[in-house]
Motif scaffolding. Structure first.
Motif, short mmCIF file in Angstrom:
data_model
loop_
_atom_site.label_atom_id
_atom_site.label_comp_id
_atom_site.label_asym_id
_atom_site.label_seq_id
_atom_site.Cartn_x
_atom_site.Cartn_y
_atom_site.Cartn_z
N UNK A 15 36.70 20.85 33.05
CA UNK A 15 37.55 21.88 32.45
C UNK A 15 38.80 21.21 31.88
N UNK A 16 38.68 20.57 30.72
CA UNK A 16 39.83 19.87 30.13
C UNK A 16 40.92 20.85 29.71
N UNK A 17 42.12 20.35 29.51
CA UNK A 17 43.22 21.19 29.04
C UNK A 17 42.81 21.87 27.73
N UNK A 18 43.00 23.19 27.67
CA UNK A 18 42.63 23.94 26.49
C UNK A 18 41.24 24.55 26.58
N UNK A 19 40.48 24.19 27.63
CA UNK A 19 39.15 24.79 27.80
C UNK A 19 39.31 26.27 28.12
N UNK A 20 38.39 27.07 27.61
CA UNK A 20 38.52 28.52 27.73
C UNK A 20 38.26 29.01 29.14
N UNK A 21 38.95 30.09 29.49
CA UNK A 21 38.74 30.77 30.75
C UNK A 21 37.47 31.61 30.67
N UNK A 22 37.10 32.19 31.79
CA UNK A 22 36.00 33.16 31.81
C UNK A 22 36.60 34.54 31.62
N UNK A 23 36.06 35.32 30.69
CA UNK A 23 36.56 36.65 30.39
C UNK A 23 35.59 37.69 30.94
N UNK A 24 36.09 38.55 31.82
CA UNK A 24 35.29 39.60 32.44
C UNK A 24 35.70 40.95 31.88
N UNK A 25 34.72 41.83 31.66
CA UNK A 25 34.96 43.14 31.04
C UNK A 25 34.80 44.27 32.04
N UNK A 26 35.72 45.20 32.03
CA UNK A 26 35.61 46.39 32.87
C UNK A 26 34.30 47.11 32.51
N UNK A 27 33.38 47.28 33.47
CA UNK A 27 32.09 47.90 33.14
C UNK A 27 32.19 49.35 32.70
N UNK A 28 33.35 50.00 32.92
CA UNK A 28 33.51 51.39 32.51
C UNK A 28 33.98 51.52 31.07
N UNK A 29 34.26 50.40 30.42
CA UNK A 29 34.90 50.41 29.11
C UNK A 29 34.18 51.30 28.09
N UNK A 30 32.84 51.27 27.98
CA UNK A 30 32.17 52.12 26.98
C UNK A 30 32.38 53.62 27.21
N UNK A 31 32.80 53.99 28.43
CA UNK A 31 32.94 55.41 28.74
C UNK A 31 34.39 55.89 28.68
N UNK A 32 35.29 55.02 28.25
CA UNK A 32 36.71 55.36 28.24
C UNK A 32 37.15 55.99 26.93
N UNK A 33 36.24 56.44 26.14
CA UNK A 33 36.38 57.07 24.83
C UNK A 33 37.80 57.26 24.32
N UNK A 34 38.55 58.23 24.87
CA UNK A 34 39.86 58.58 24.32
C UNK A 34 41.01 58.06 25.18
N UNK A 35 40.73 57.16 26.10
CA UNK A 35 41.78 56.67 27.01
C UNK A 35 42.77 55.77 26.27
N UNK A 36 44.05 55.86 26.57
CA UNK A 36 45.02 54.94 25.98
C UNK A 36 44.76 53.52 26.48
N UNK A 37 45.27 52.54 25.75
CA UNK A 37 45.16 51.16 26.21
C UNK A 37 46.03 50.99 27.45
N UNK A 38 45.73 49.98 28.25
CA UNK A 38 46.53 49.69 29.44
C UNK A 38 47.79 48.91 29.06
N UNK A 39 48.82 49.06 29.87
CA UNK A 39 50.02 48.27 29.69
C UNK A 39 49.72 46.79 29.95
N UNK A 40 50.47 45.92 29.29
CA UNK A 40 50.23 44.48 29.44
C UNK A 40 50.43 44.01 30.87
N UNK A 41 51.31 44.68 31.60
CA UNK A 41 51.59 44.27 32.98
C UNK A 41 50.80 45.09 34.00
N UNK A 42 49.71 45.73 33.55
CA UNK A 42 48.88 46.53 34.47
C UNK A 42 48.33 45.63 35.58
#
Length: 206
Positions: free
Chosen positions: A132-159
């Motif tokens: 994992x050299x400097x600059x290597x990408x992290x692993x990005x995980x997605x909230x599994x409920x995301x497709x069902x959040x239709x009209x939900x506002x985005x989360x605050x950056x410090x959530x």
């Protein structure tokens, strides 16, 4: 009385591979990964045909623990990690168990990405990190409920972490991450000039 609970948790297991089993020689493991990649013509051809950046043995090799003993040592450690995670998840395995389904090498060069995906037909998936050299990408995980959040506002950056739509974890060499196989994840672009090297795997219930 006001009560707010967290329900339907998505668990992420993060530990050192060496927490179970004998320590794995990092240099030997890295050399083994590149040696296998150099010899695996079928894997190289698959990556070229599929437009896969870098190299993966996912579609070509099914016997890494037999080819190189160091991979057998890794599997021994992973079996213990997966058993610990299954206990945390409160899985009732009855008289069955979780067993290794497949294990493969990933070598991601500068500019390489691995787009968002899940691991169908498996129970627990994960990765242990070899380089994992400097600059290597992290692993990005997605909230599994995301497709069902239709009209939900985005989360605050410090959530709080458990409320974020995406969670990034930056593992170190020798770490192992485990998650349930239905959890969508991706590897963003590798911004390092050096290769990002990992070993991924799936466990099934049998």
């Amino acid at each position: 009385m006001l009560q707010i609970k967290s329900l339907f948790a998505t668990r992420l297991y993060h530990a050192k591979l060496s927490d179970h089993g004998s320590p794995v020689d990092a240099d030997e493991l890295l050399a083994s990964c590149f040696s296998i990649a150099d010899d695996d013509e079928a894997g190289q051809e698959w990556c070229e045909t599929q437009g896969y950046p870098g190299y993966t043995s996912y579609a070509s090799l099914t016997d890494l623990p037999w080819r190189f003993p160091i991979f057998a040592d890794i599997v021994t450690a992973l079996d213990a990690h997966v058993a610990a995670f299954a206990e945390d998840l409160a899985f009732d395995l009855a008289d069955r168990k979780l067993v290794l389904e497949d294990i493969w090498i990933n070598i991601l060069p500068e500019g390489g990405i691995h787009t968002s995906h899940i691991h169908p037909h498996s129970v627990i998936s994960g990765t242990t990190y070899v380089a994992m050299p400097d600059g290597a990408s992290a692993l990005k995980l997605e909230d599994p409920r995301l497709p069902m959040m239709m009209a939900a506002p985005v989360r605050k950056k410090d959530a709080r972490d458990e409320l974020k739509a995406f969670y990034y974890v930056k593992p170190e060499v020798g770490d192992v991450l485990l998650w349930e196989s239905w959890l969508r994840h991706e590897v963003p672009m590798n911004m390092s000039e050096d290769d990002r090297v990992s070993v991924s795997f799936n466990y099934r219930w049998e």
